[in-house]
Scaffold this motif. Structure first.
Motif, PDB file in Angstrom:
ATOM      1  N   ASP A 146       0.865  -1.172   0.000  1.00 31.86           N
ATOM      2  CA  ASP A 146       0.000   0.000   0.000  1.00 31.86           C
ATOM      3  C   ASP A 146       0.907   1.229   0.000  1.00 31.86           C
ATOM      4  N   GLY A 147       0.314   2.384  -0.188  1.00 36.71           N
ATOM      5  CA  GLY A 147       1.134   3.588  -0.167  1.00 36.71           C
ATOM      6  C   GLY A 147       0.363   4.819  -0.562  1.00 36.71           C
ATOM      7  N   ILE A 148       1.086   5.920  -0.564  1.00 41.70           N
ATOM      8  CA  ILE A 148       0.464   7.209  -0.865  1.00 41.70           C
ATOM      9  C   ILE A 148       1.573   8.217  -1.166  1.00 41.70           C
ATOM     10  N   PHE A 149       1.303   9.149  -2.063  1.00 42.92           N
ATOM     11  CA  PHE A 149       2.218  10.263  -2.277  1.00 42.92           C
ATOM     12  C   PHE A 149       1.831  11.400  -1.336  1.00 42.92           C
ATOM     13  N   ASN A 150       2.823  12.073  -0.808  1.00 43.19           N
ATOM     14  CA  ASN A 150       2.555  13.143   0.154  1.00 43.19           C
ATOM     15  C   ASN A 150       3.605  14.242   0.024  1.00 43.19           C
ATOM     16  N   PRO A 151       3.428  15.367   0.687  1.00 46.82           N
ATOM     17  CA  PRO A 151       4.320  16.516   0.480  1.00 46.82           C
ATOM     18  C   PRO A 151       5.648  16.415   1.223  1.00 46.82           C
ATOM     19  N   GLY A 152       6.540  15.548   0.743  1.00 47.65           N
ATOM     20  CA  GLY A 152       7.901  15.540   1.252  1.00 47.65           C
ATOM     21  C   GLY A 152       8.275  14.320   2.057  1.00 47.65           C
ATOM     22  N   GLY A 153       9.588  14.049   2.083  1.00 50.36           N
ATOM     23  CA  GLY A 153      10.107  12.895   2.807  1.00 50.36           C
ATOM     24  C   GLY A 153       9.921  12.992   4.301  1.00 50.36           C
ATOM     25  N   PHE A 164       5.366   7.366   0.050  1.00 49.16           N
ATOM     26  CA  PHE A 164       5.457   6.552   1.260  1.00 49.16           C
ATOM     27  C   PHE A 164       4.816   5.213   0.944  1.00 49.16           C
ATOM     28  N   LEU A 165       5.573   4.137   1.145  1.00 46.25           N
ATOM     29  CA  LEU A 165       5.117   2.802   0.772  1.00 46.25           C
ATOM     30  C   LEU A 165       5.196   1.868   1.963  1.00 46.25           C
ATOM     31  N   ILE A 166       4.205   0.982   2.099  1.00 48.31           N
ATOM     32  CA  ILE A 166       4.214   0.010   3.191  1.00 48.31           C
ATOM     33  C   ILE A 166       3.906  -1.379   2.643  1.00 48.31           C
ATOM     34  N   LYS A 167       4.487  -2.366   3.275  1.00 46.16           N
ATOM     35  CA  LYS A 167       4.310  -3.746   2.840  1.00 46.16           C
ATOM     36  C   LYS A 167       2.926  -4.276   3.220  1.00 46.16           C
ATOM     37  N   ASP A 168       2.319  -3.709   4.228  1.00 49.28           N
ATOM     38  CA  ASP A 168       1.028  -4.167   4.751  1.00 49.28           C
ATOM     39  C   ASP A 168      -0.058  -4.134   3.674  1.00 49.28           C
ATOM     40  N   LYS A 169      -0.913  -5.144   3.685  1.00 50.70           N
ATOM     41  CA  LYS A 169      -2.044  -5.203   2.759  1.00 50.70           C
ATOM     42  C   LYS A 169      -3.371  -5.372   3.498  1.00 50.70           C
ATOM     43  N   THR A 170      -3.399  -4.985   4.779  1.00 53.10           N
ATOM     44  CA  THR A 170      -4.613  -5.140   5.583  1.00 53.10           C
ATOM     45  C   THR A 170      -5.314  -3.806   5.825  1.00 53.10           C
ATOM     46  N   SER A 171      -5.021  -2.807   4.971  1.00 54.49           N
ATOM     47  CA  SER A 171      -5.606  -1.464   5.101  1.00 54.49           C
ATOM     48  C   SER A 171      -5.146  -0.751   6.369  1.00 54.49           C
ATOM     49  N   LEU A 172      -3.950  -1.065   6.841  1.00 48.00           N
ATOM     50  CA  LEU A 172      -3.409  -0.410   8.028  1.00 48.00           C
ATOM     51  C   LEU A 172      -3.333   1.104   7.847  1.00 48.00           C
ATOM     52  N   LEU A 173      -2.924   1.531   6.672  1.00 49.75           N
ATOM     53  CA  LEU A 173      -2.794   2.968   6.400  1.00 49.75           C
ATOM     54  C   LEU A 173      -4.137   3.660   6.553  1.00 49.75           C
ATOM     55  N   GLN A 174      -5.179   3.050   6.042  1.00 49.29           N
ATOM     56  CA  GLN A 174      -6.509   3.641   6.138  1.00 49.29           C
ATOM     57  C   GLN A 174      -7.060   3.560   7.568  1.00 49.29           C
TER      58      GLN A 174
END
Length: 519
Positions: free
Chosen positions: A170-177, A341-351
């Motif tokens: 999962d992942g998302i683009f965001n404003p800066g590192g 920003f990228l994450i290995k998780d596929k369980t909707s942790l980011l959301q």
């Protein structure tokens, strides 16, 4: 309280009651004015684009032009006519403001700009930037940004492949590192203590995290912003090349536990800001697995090496990370800002971590698949479609050209390092591992001094004076800093594919010319 309770009647009567409560709108003269005429706007845009091409593209990339036209803040304030007035100005004056804004800005696309971890002009990404501004949308729901939603998904999936996450993530683009690193800390904390999202830090254990002494300061900022506290960031010693020492990490973890703290997060750096060092991710991953810690890799700078078969070994083990920060706007030259920003998780942790379920945006009964509404993954609401700037240039160049860019930049850095060894008065701090080249320039008057406090004291003043002189002449731009007990040294970053060997040779000649009188 229901409508019936308010009015003593049903919902329909309640709506009528509310409409009666609204104050009458006085139209006044505003509604009598004609709509904006777009032909004048189109004409101005055409004229402004000519200014941009001439001043910000042609001149800004011309090696014969200045990198910057330095002015003091006081003088620049006068030159720019910054006052905002009640009345508007003519298009001709506005175009002059555009020219002045470009003229007095630093030309980061110039072949002799080596000051930051970004440089150069990327035409396809620039055009993508123009398009995103013209389309003027926000990336939170598919209905308002269908094209860019799919493009972001495609770019993230390709980046995950390069990381080595064969099963996706999962992942998302965001404003800066810095924001990406903050996301990593917040997600790791949420996975460890999910109740914090609702009940806060009350009754939470003392959570601590670890990063190398060369790690980016955004890790400490994330600790401050998220309420963890900067004193709960343990700085792990690095070796002489700036790489985290795994055994020292293990010791810090044990120290934290002996103090009653609860470790939960480790930040490894792939490409440190000053030295361009790469932490041994594989060994750090072993430690994180043993202690059940979230491993984040800050590859904002060094992630570009993943596109190079020759250099991807620098990030060996990155596929074992729980999350990765990677900025295509650095080595790969996408227009600012372009940060993933990228994450290995596929369980909707980011959301789950960030979701607020705003009913006016994220309705669950929409007529399309709402899994494409990505906005609830973000801590922002409005979000620019930055992935398009990377997608369009990637489509235009292909992976092979991106690889050539990285390989050439690192080859040029090695050429520069070898050239320093042949020139009297130039001394490398270390052989470059990436495209950061760190060095001292020793003026002739100091070359006879033995190593010791007197030489270091005098050498400490050299780089700031040369930097001032190069800025005021506008000939080039290179950064400097101190580090630990070392006197000021130059950090030169080679990125721009427009840079030639002659440009690098010029740097040495110009530094000597600007600093040969210092003593």
């Amino acid at each position: 309280m229901t409508d019936k309770q308010v009015t003593g009647q049903g919902p329909e009567a309640g709506f009528r009651h509310l409409s009666k409560c609204c104050p009458a709108v006085r139209d006044g003269p505003a509604l009598k004015e004609p709509p904006v005429e777009m032909s004048a706007a189109e004409r101005f845009i055409h004229e402004a684009m000519e200014v941009i091409i001439d001043e910000a593209v042609k001149k800004a990339t011309d090696v014969q032009e200045k990198v910057c036209e330095w002015q003091s803040p006081e003088k620049l304030r006068e030159l720019l006519d910054l006052e905002l007035k009640d009345g508007g100005e003519s298009d001709s004056k506005i175009l002059q403001h555009c020219k002045n804004a470009i003229r007095y800005s630093v030309k980061t696309s110039h072949p002799r700009f080596f000051n930051q971890l970004f440089a150069g002009l990327e035409p396809y990404s620039m055009v993508a930037s123009f398009i995103t501004e013209a389309v003027k949308t926000s990336l939170y729901t598919y209905e308002v940004a269908p094209v860019f939603t799919l493009m972001e998904d495609a770019v993230l999936k390709k980046m995950m492949e390069l990381i080595g996450w064969d099963e996706g993530g999962d992942g998302i683009f965001n404003p800066g590192g810095s924001m990406s690193n903050m996301y990593a800390v917040n997600l790791a904390r949420y996975r460890f203590c999910p109740d914090i999202k609702e009940v806060g830090l009350y009754n939470a254990p003392r959570l601590v995290m670890f990063t190398s002494q060369e790690g980016h300061y955004s890790i400490s900022k994330a600790a401050a912003l998220l309420g963890l506290g900067t004193k709960n960031v343990y700085a792990v010693p690095s070796d002489d090349r700036g790489k985290m020492i795994p055994s020292a990490l293990e010791e810090k973890i044990e120290l934290a536990r002996s103090e009653g703290a609860v470790p939960f997060f480790v930040n490894a750096t792939a490409g440190t800001t000053v030295f361009g060092a790469f932490d041994p991710v594989d060994e750090i991953a072993d430690i994180c697995e043993r202690h059940s810690l979230w491993l984040h890799v800050d590859a904002c700078w060094g992630g570009a090496a993943l596109v190079s078969n020759q250099h991807k070994h620098l990030l060996k083990g990155i596929h074992r990370a729980d999350s990765v920060a990677w900025n295509p706007h650095k080595m790969l030259m996408a227009c600012l800002q372009c940060s993933a920003f990228l994450i290995k998780d596929k369980t909707s942790l980011l959301q789950r971590c960030h979701s607020a379920k705003a009913s006016y945006l994220f309705q669950q009964d929409k007529f399309y698949d709402v899994s494409y509404d990505t906005g609830d993954k973000s801590v922002q609401c409005s979000r620019k479609p930055d992935a398009f700037k990377f997608w369009l240039m990637w489509k235009a160049l292909g992976s092979s050209e991106l690889e050539r860019r990285v390989d050439r930049a690192l080859a040029m850095a090695r050429y520069l390092a070898q050239t320093f060894k042949k020139r009297e008065g130039f001394h490398l701090l270390m052989e470059p591992e990436y495209s950061n080249v760190c060095f001292w320039y020793v003026p002739p008057a100091l070359r006879g001094l033995p190593d010791g406090p007197e030489l270091w004291r005098k050498l400490h003043t050299v780089a700031p004076v040369i930097k001032e002189r190069m800025m005021k002449t506008g000939s080039m731009m290179i950064g400097y800093q101190t580090h630990g007990d070392k006197p000021n040294f130059f950090r030169m970053v080679v990125i721009n594919p427009q840079v030639s060997k002659q440009d690098l040779d010029f740097v040495l000649d110009e530094i000597h010319s600007l600093g040969k009188d210092l003593r």
